[in-house]
Design a protein around this motif. Structure first.
Motif, PDB file in Angstrom:
ATOM      1  N   ARG A 144     -19.735   3.001  73.256  1.00  0.00           N
ATOM      2  CA  ARG A 144     -18.627   3.948  73.256  1.00  0.00           C
ATOM      3  C   ARG A 144     -18.327   4.422  71.826  1.00  0.00           C
ATOM      4  N   ALA A 145     -18.414   3.504  70.871  1.00  0.00           N
ATOM      5  CA  ALA A 145     -18.174   3.866  69.480  1.00  0.00           C
ATOM      6  C   ALA A 145     -19.174   4.920  69.014  1.00  0.00           C
ATOM      7  N   VAL A 146     -20.442   4.721  69.352  1.00  0.00           N
ATOM      8  CA  VAL A 146     -21.474   5.692  68.982  1.00  0.00           C
ATOM      9  C   VAL A 146     -21.208   7.030  69.661  1.00  0.00           C
ATOM     10  N   GLU A 147     -20.771   6.965  70.916  1.00  0.00           N
ATOM     11  CA  GLU A 147     -20.504   8.181  71.685  1.00  0.00           C
ATOM     12  C   GLU A 147     -19.412   9.026  71.028  1.00  0.00           C
ATOM     13  N   VAL A 148     -18.308   8.388  70.625  1.00  0.00           N
ATOM     14  CA  VAL A 148     -17.213   9.174  70.044  1.00  0.00           C
ATOM     15  C   VAL A 148     -17.534   9.605  68.615  1.00  0.00           C
ATOM     16  N   LEU A 149     -18.301   8.801  67.879  1.00  0.00           N
ATOM     17  CA  LEU A 149     -18.721   9.236  66.547  1.00  0.00           C
ATOM     18  C   LEU A 149     -19.605  10.478  66.638  1.00  0.00           C
ATOM     19  N   ASP A 150     -20.470  10.485  67.630  1.00  0.00           N
ATOM     20  CA  ASP A 150     -21.302  11.665  67.860  1.00  0.00           C
ATOM     21  C   ASP A 150     -20.430  12.857  68.249  1.00  0.00           C
ATOM     22  N   ARG A 151     -19.403  12.589  69.036  1.00  0.00           N
ATOM     23  CA  ARG A 151     -18.540  13.671  69.514  1.00  0.00           C
ATOM     24  C   ARG A 151     -17.782  14.351  68.372  1.00  0.00           C
ATOM     25  N   VAL A 152     -17.437  13.599  67.336  1.00  0.00           N
ATOM     26  CA  VAL A 152     -16.685  14.185  66.227  1.00  0.00           C
ATOM     27  C   VAL A 152     -17.604  14.706  65.120  1.00  0.00           C
ATOM     28  N   GLY A 153     -18.891  14.762  65.410  1.00  0.00           N
ATOM     29  CA  GLY A 153     -19.804  15.418  64.476  1.00  0.00           C
ATOM     30  C   GLY A 153     -20.398  14.548  63.399  1.00  0.00           C
ATOM     31  N   LEU A 178     -11.839   8.292  61.791  1.00  0.00           N
ATOM     32  CA  LEU A 178     -10.500   7.975  62.287  1.00  0.00           C
ATOM     33  C   LEU A 178     -10.182   8.739  63.559  1.00  0.00           C
ATOM     34  N   ILE A 179     -10.597   9.997  63.608  1.00  0.00           N
ATOM     35  CA  ILE A 179     -10.374  10.786  64.829  1.00  0.00           C
ATOM     36  C   ILE A 179     -11.190  10.200  65.977  1.00  0.00           C
ATOM     37  N   ALA A 180     -12.410   9.749  65.694  1.00  0.00           N
ATOM     38  CA  ALA A 180     -13.226   9.104  66.721  1.00  0.00           C
ATOM     39  C   ALA A 180     -12.541   7.857  67.256  1.00  0.00           C
TER      40      ALA A 180
END
Length: 547
Positions: free
Chosen positions: A128-137, A161-163
């Motif tokens: 999930r961490a990788v997923e949201v880091l990818d999502r924020v660019g 932080l946004i991730a």
């Protein structure tokens, strides 16, 4: 009728004898975006922190009602607050370095937040961490998730932080000055990211900022605060386009604009050098490297420039462009590896002992007055340091001179014995300027002197520098990542990128008809006070990114 996601009624927050928030009420609907703007000390951040119960246990006295996503924050117990924070509402702070643990990888920190609110395995949390880091660019998110915060740039840390805030899919993101320390291009990227996330996830946004242009780029409605109270609220286009309240009009009048030059009463330095007068300072081919071998980094590369007495040279560029290193070399805080002439004399290669006669005349105002003032010494003693260094020993004359300097920069001479923590950010910057003036300088390098200040305090400090320059004929080098401020104060401007000057010239020419593609990119990223224009530029940036 649906219940608002956020309901604040008669919120009052006292820190001892200081009332930070005074009877504040507002609502925020699900999926909407509200900007809270105002000067430092207006109660913006204190109000935002109350939405997540962050004043609990601090000694602050909080009254009134705050409801967020169905939770009565004031009445909630610790378990209910933990369930609120992260899962229903998340906060993005101004300084990501103080919000991220330096000892743990960014991915592990995001995964831990996710596991607190979800019964999942460590492997699933890391995914999930990788997923949201990818999502924020974050590029190559799987690899960068294993990096620690210091291995990220300022903009990348803010994305992290946004991730983290997004990990549990909260219904509300509270962003407290999330772009204040970022240069204009990274700021535009973060604002675009928040806009896209809102559109795709339906997350509501409460954005706290002292930058009115940032609010115009990012929100639907704006709430203007002063002295802890709501002064004005409405659709962002109406409040910024036709403000009803005098304070809002005053706030907007203080905003520097990239599309207009200096006002007639601004910095009065000469547009061109006086006939027959040589430059006060001349740099030719300046270069500075850090590190050795394969880790060697060139911070400043073949930079040449001049500064005349009574003139202001603005230097702009992104973080890491070499601006600060260049400024330090101009006053010989860092050693240059090329020619540096002051008053017609070569000083670039002088040893420290031979430099002493020039130290008083070449001074620097730093970005962070807190870091440059000794917290254990009174401000009067700090301002007196240059006088004592010059050999003055008569304490009566020293005190009279310091008192005069404090008054000269708009401070009460009776506060001589006060300590830095007893002053506001703008007042501390004035103290830093008074200390520099004690040395009777001929040239001052100002390194981001107003970047952390709200727009009205910015305007006050800029006006002070203008007045001092007019009276004393001081040459100024004004370093900043805020292009609008630089246009307001400068006669000429130099644009830096990766250690080199890519464009320089008269400020109106560079801003009005930029020649270099990088200069055009910087100017296109500056926030605008017109929400419709901001939306058009955001769409253009999105199309460019997809091309």
């Amino acid at each position: 009728m649906t219940t608002p996601l956020v309901q604040v009624e008669d919120l009052t927050i006292d820190f001892g004898a200081v009332r930070a928030v005074d009877g504040l009420s507002f609502t925020l609907e699900a999926g909407a975006a509200l900007g809270v703007v105002g000067e430092s000390g207006s109660g913006k951040s204190a109000s935002a922190s109350a939405l997540l119960g962050l004043h609990r246990g601090t000694g602050a006295r909080v009254t009134g009602t705050v409801r967020v996503a169905g939770t009565d924050v004031g009445a909630a117990d610790e378990a209910e607050l933990r369930a609120l924070r992260g899962a229903k509402a998340a906060m993005v702070f101004q300084d990501p370095l103080s919000s991220l643990d330096p000892y743990y990888t960014v991915g592990d920190q995001i995964a831990e937040v996710y596991r607190v609110h979800n019964s999942v395995s460590r492997r699933a949390a890391r995914a999930r961490a990788v997923e949201v880091l990818d999502r924020v660019g974050i590029p190559d998110a799987a690899r960068r998730a294993r990096s620690r915060p210091h291995e990220f740039s300022g903009g990348m840390r803010q994305r992290a932080l946004i991730a983290m805030a997004l990990a549990c899919e909260p219904r509300l993101i509270v962003a407290d000055e999330p772009t204040t320390a970022l240069d204009v291009t990274v700021q535009a990227q973060i604002l675009d990211l928040l806009h896209d996330l809102r559109r795709e996830t339906g997350t509501a946004l409460l954005l706290v900022t002292h930058d009115v242009g940032v609010a115009a780029e990012s929100v639907d409605d704006v709430l203007v605060m002063q002295h802890g109270r709501a002064v004005e609220r409405g659709p962002v286009a109406e409040v910024l386009g036709a403000p009803r309240q005098p304070y809002t009009r005053e706030l907007l009048a203080s905003v520097p604009r990239v599309d207009s030059g200096r006002s007639s009463g601004s910095v009065p330095g000469p547009r061109t050098a006086p006939p027959g007068a040589g430059p006060l300072l001349e740099a030719v081919g300046l270069r500075r490297e850090f590190g050795r071998g394969s880790s060697r980094v060139t911070a400043v590369d073949d930079v040449s420039l001049t500064v005349h007495a009574g003139e202001t040279l603005g230097i702009v560029g992104e973080s890491g462009s070499g601006k600060t290193t260049l400024g330090r070399m101009l006053v010989r805080l860092d050693d240059p590896t090329a020619r540096l002439r002051y008053g017609g004399r070569e000083i670039g290669s002088l040893p420290e002992k031979a430099l002493r006669p020039f130290r008083r005349e070449l001074q620097m105002v730093f970005q962070d007055p807190v870091a440059s003032l000794n917290p254990r010494r009174s401000v009067g003693e700090s301002v007196a340091d240059p006088l004592r260094a010059a050999g003055e020993t008569d304490e009566t004359r020293i005190r009279d001179r310091v008192s005069g300097l404090l008054e000269r920069v708009g401070l009460d001479a009776g506060r001589y014995e006060r300590y830095p923590h007893e002053f506001s950010g703008g007042q501390r910057q004035r103290i830093g300027i008074a200390r520099v003036l004690a040395a009777e300088p001929k040239l001052i390098v100002c390194d981001e002197p107003v970047s952390a200040l709200d727009v009205t305090t910015q305007a006050q400090v800029i006006a002070l520098l203008a007045e001092l320059q007019r009276e004393l004929g001081i040459g100024l080098v004004f370093i900043a990542h805020d292009l609008a401020v630089v246009r307001q104060v400068s006669d000429r401007v130099a644009v830096m990128r990766q250690g080199r000057i890519v464009e320089q010239g008269a400020v109106d020419e560079v801003y009005g008809s930029p020649q270099d593609a990088y200069t055009k990119q910087l100017l296109a990223a500056v926030p605008t006070l017109d929400p419709a224009h901001a939306a058009a530029r955001r769409a253009a940036r999105s199309e460019l990114a997809l091309a």
